[in-house]
Design an enzyme around this catalytic site. Structure first.
Site, PDB file in Angstrom:
ATOM      1  N   SER A 100       8.437   2.564  -6.025  1.00 24.51           N
ATOM      2  CA  SER A 100       8.868   3.080  -4.718  1.00 24.51           C
ATOM      3  C   SER A 100       9.808   2.169  -3.950  1.00 24.51           C
ATOM      4  O   SER A 100      10.558   2.639  -3.095  1.00 24.51           O
ATOM      5  CB  SER A 100       7.646   3.393  -3.871  1.00 24.51           C
ATOM      6  OG  SER A 100       6.830   2.246  -3.748  1.00 24.51           O
ATOM      7  N   ASP A 128      -8.218   4.806   2.478  1.00 25.72           N
ATOM      8  CA  ASP A 128      -8.496   5.914   3.400  1.00 25.72           C
ATOM      9  C   ASP A 128      -8.119   7.263   2.790  1.00 25.72           C
ATOM     10  O   ASP A 128      -8.813   8.263   2.993  1.00 25.72           O
ATOM     11  CB  ASP A 128      -7.728   5.715   4.705  1.00 25.72           C
ATOM     12  CG  ASP A 128      -6.234   5.612   4.452  1.00 25.72           C
ATOM     13  OD1 ASP A 128      -5.796   4.535   4.028  1.00 25.72           O
ATOM     14  OD2 ASP A 128      -5.524   6.613   4.630  1.00 25.72           O
ATOM     15  N   GLY A 149      -7.425  -0.535   1.140  1.00 26.03           N
ATOM     16  CA  GLY A 149      -7.163   0.486   2.157  1.00 26.03           C
ATOM     17  C   GLY A 149      -7.151   1.870   1.545  1.00 26.03           C
ATOM     18  O   GLY A 149      -6.124   2.508   1.445  1.00 26.03           O
ATOM     19  N   GLU A 175      -3.478   4.174  -4.180  1.00 26.00           N
ATOM     20  CA  GLU A 175      -3.574   3.425  -2.930  1.00 26.00           C
ATOM     21  C   GLU A 175      -4.015   1.999  -3.196  1.00 26.00           C
ATOM     22  O   GLU A 175      -4.677   1.723  -4.204  1.00 26.00           O
ATOM     23  CB  GLU A 175      -4.695   4.029  -2.076  1.00 26.00           C
ATOM     24  CG  GLU A 175      -4.296   5.198  -1.251  1.00 26.00           C
ATOM     25  CD  GLU A 175      -5.402   5.555  -0.290  1.00 26.00           C
ATOM     26  OE1 GLU A 175      -5.099   5.748   0.882  1.00 26.00           O
ATOM     27  OE2 GLU A 175      -6.574   5.646  -0.697  1.00 26.00           O
ATOM     28  N   LYS A 192      12.523   5.631   1.096  1.00 22.78           N
ATOM     29  CA  LYS A 192      12.446   6.066   2.497  1.00 22.78           C
ATOM     30  C   LYS A 192      13.794   6.519   3.058  1.00 22.78           C
ATOM     31  O   LYS A 192      13.841   7.258   4.024  1.00 22.78           O
ATOM     32  CB  LYS A 192      11.872   4.953   3.365  1.00 22.78           C
ATOM     33  CG  LYS A 192      10.412   4.649   3.072  1.00 22.78           C
ATOM     34  CD  LYS A 192       9.548   5.108   4.194  1.00 22.78           C
ATOM     35  CE  LYS A 192       8.061   4.856   4.028  1.00 22.78           C
ATOM     36  NZ  LYS A 192       7.609   3.837   3.099  1.00 22.78           N
ATOM     37  N   SER A 222       6.432  -0.527   9.240  1.00 22.23           N
ATOM     38  CA  SER A 222       6.248  -1.900   8.782  1.00 22.23           C
ATOM     39  C   SER A 222       7.451  -2.364   7.978  1.00 22.23           C
ATOM     40  O   SER A 222       7.479  -3.461   7.467  1.00 22.23           O
ATOM     41  CB  SER A 222       4.983  -2.011   7.938  1.00 22.23           C
ATOM     42  OG  SER A 222       5.153  -1.264   6.750  1.00 22.23           O
TER      43      SER A 222
END
Ligand code: PLP
Length: 324
Positions: free
Chosen positions: A309, A215, A213, A209, A58, A83
């Site tokens: 990650s 989605d 979750g 994923e 990130k 988060s």
């Protein structure tokens, strides 16, 4: 309203981001393990973003975004919601660029992530992940205080910055047959997709994923953005209720498949990373490896990339997870 369309975010933006990050972000190593190769029956190449600054990829997107602020934006400051790892990325980038930072964090964010964010000098505003809308809180703070909102994934500069993960990987290892990338809001996957289609166009690109979750998988299969209740999963970095508009558009166009991993599979993968490569990684960080271990016969004999990650996990919690 943001009028950027996906055609406006290209591999050129990833290349420009790499220029801004040069000498600031780490060029993280590619790790390998004979034992994992034997288990998978393939050559597996791990891009080790848990060794990035702030312990996750990130930092790339955060720094790429903040380094493009004009003088007024720099003076007023940045606000974001996260988060954890994006919060640390914005907080560190802001400190390096001398920009005030305000971060909206969930009350149940891992203590190590909250402490690290505060340690970089950011102001922290907390909210309840299950009842309050973090994007609305961020937008209100931006309006009240004249701050620039940099969201965690659905922003062209974030996507381009995260894409440098893929650019570095392909530059180092050459073509891959398949690449597995963790998927939360899709900043990492969409950025890596731009790099993949430019540098190894035939590579099969797979997003992974948390099973609780999925989605993104639902959105991918239905061809429209699906929003779910905030999922409860060990993979807190990928516990997003939906993809973003920009990220979904790129993922639809450039990604081949989206698969899922369960919390138990994540713990098994963390244990394997610890015992083989001697690395501490967070549950979200091993989504890609968990999927590769599924098992997947189609990978036999192939060259397979996996992005690890992030590595930010409270050590007490880490020990508890691995002990179970
Ligand atoms: C944010 C994050 C992800 C998910 O990234 P997106 O860009 O939201 O898809 C995966 N792993 C870690 C460690 C993260 O911090």
């Amino acid at each position: 309203m943001d009028t950027t369309t996906i055609g406006d975010i290209t591999f050129d933006d990833v290349v420009a981001a790499a220029g801004r990050l040069d000498g600031v972000a780490h060029r993280t190593p590619v790790l390998t393990s004979r034992r994992i190769d034997d288990l998978v029956g393939a050559e597996v190449l791990f891009k080790a973003e848990h060794l990035q600054r702030v312990g996750a990829f990130k930092f790339r997107g955060g720094y790429n975004a903040l380094s493009q602020f004009d003088d007024d934006q720099r003076a007023a400051g940045v606000v974001t919601y996260s988060s954890g790892n994006h919060a640390q990325a914005i907080a560190l980038s802001a400190r390096l660029l001398d920009i005030p930072a305000t971060i909206v964090m969930p009350t149940d964010a891992p203590a190590s992530k909250v402490a690290a964010t505060r340690g970089y000098g950011a102001e922290i505003v907390t909210y309840d992940r299950y009842t309050q809308d973090r994007a609305a809180i961020g937008a209100d703070l931006a309006a009240e205080r004249g701050l620039t909102l940099i969201p965690p994934y659905d922003h062209p500069h974030i996507i381009a910055g995260q894409g440098t993960v893929g650019k570095e990987l392909f530059e180092e290892v050459g073509d891959l047959d398949a690449l597995f990338v963790c998927l939360g809001g899709g900043g990492l996957l969409s950025g890596v997709a731009l790099a993949t289609r430019a540098l190894s166009p035939g590579c099969r690109l797979v997003g992974v994923e948390p099973a609780a979750g999925n989605d993104g998988q639902q959105s991918f299969e239905r061809g429209e953005l699906v929003t779910i209740e905030p999922p409860r999963t060990l993979a807190d970095g990928a516990a997003t209720p939906s993809l973003g508009h920009h990220t979904f558009a790129i993922i639809r166009r450039d990604v081949d498949a989206i698969v899922t991993a369960t919390d138990n599979e994540l713990v098994d993968a963390m244990r394997l990373v610890a015992s083989t490569m001697k690395q501490v990684v967070e549950p979200t960080g091993v989504l890609g490896l968990a999927a590769v271990l599924a098992p997947r016969e189609e990978l036999a004999g192939q060259r397979v990339g996996v992005v690890i990650s992030g590595g930010n996990v409270d050590l007490d919690r880490y020990a508890d997870l691995l002990a179970d």
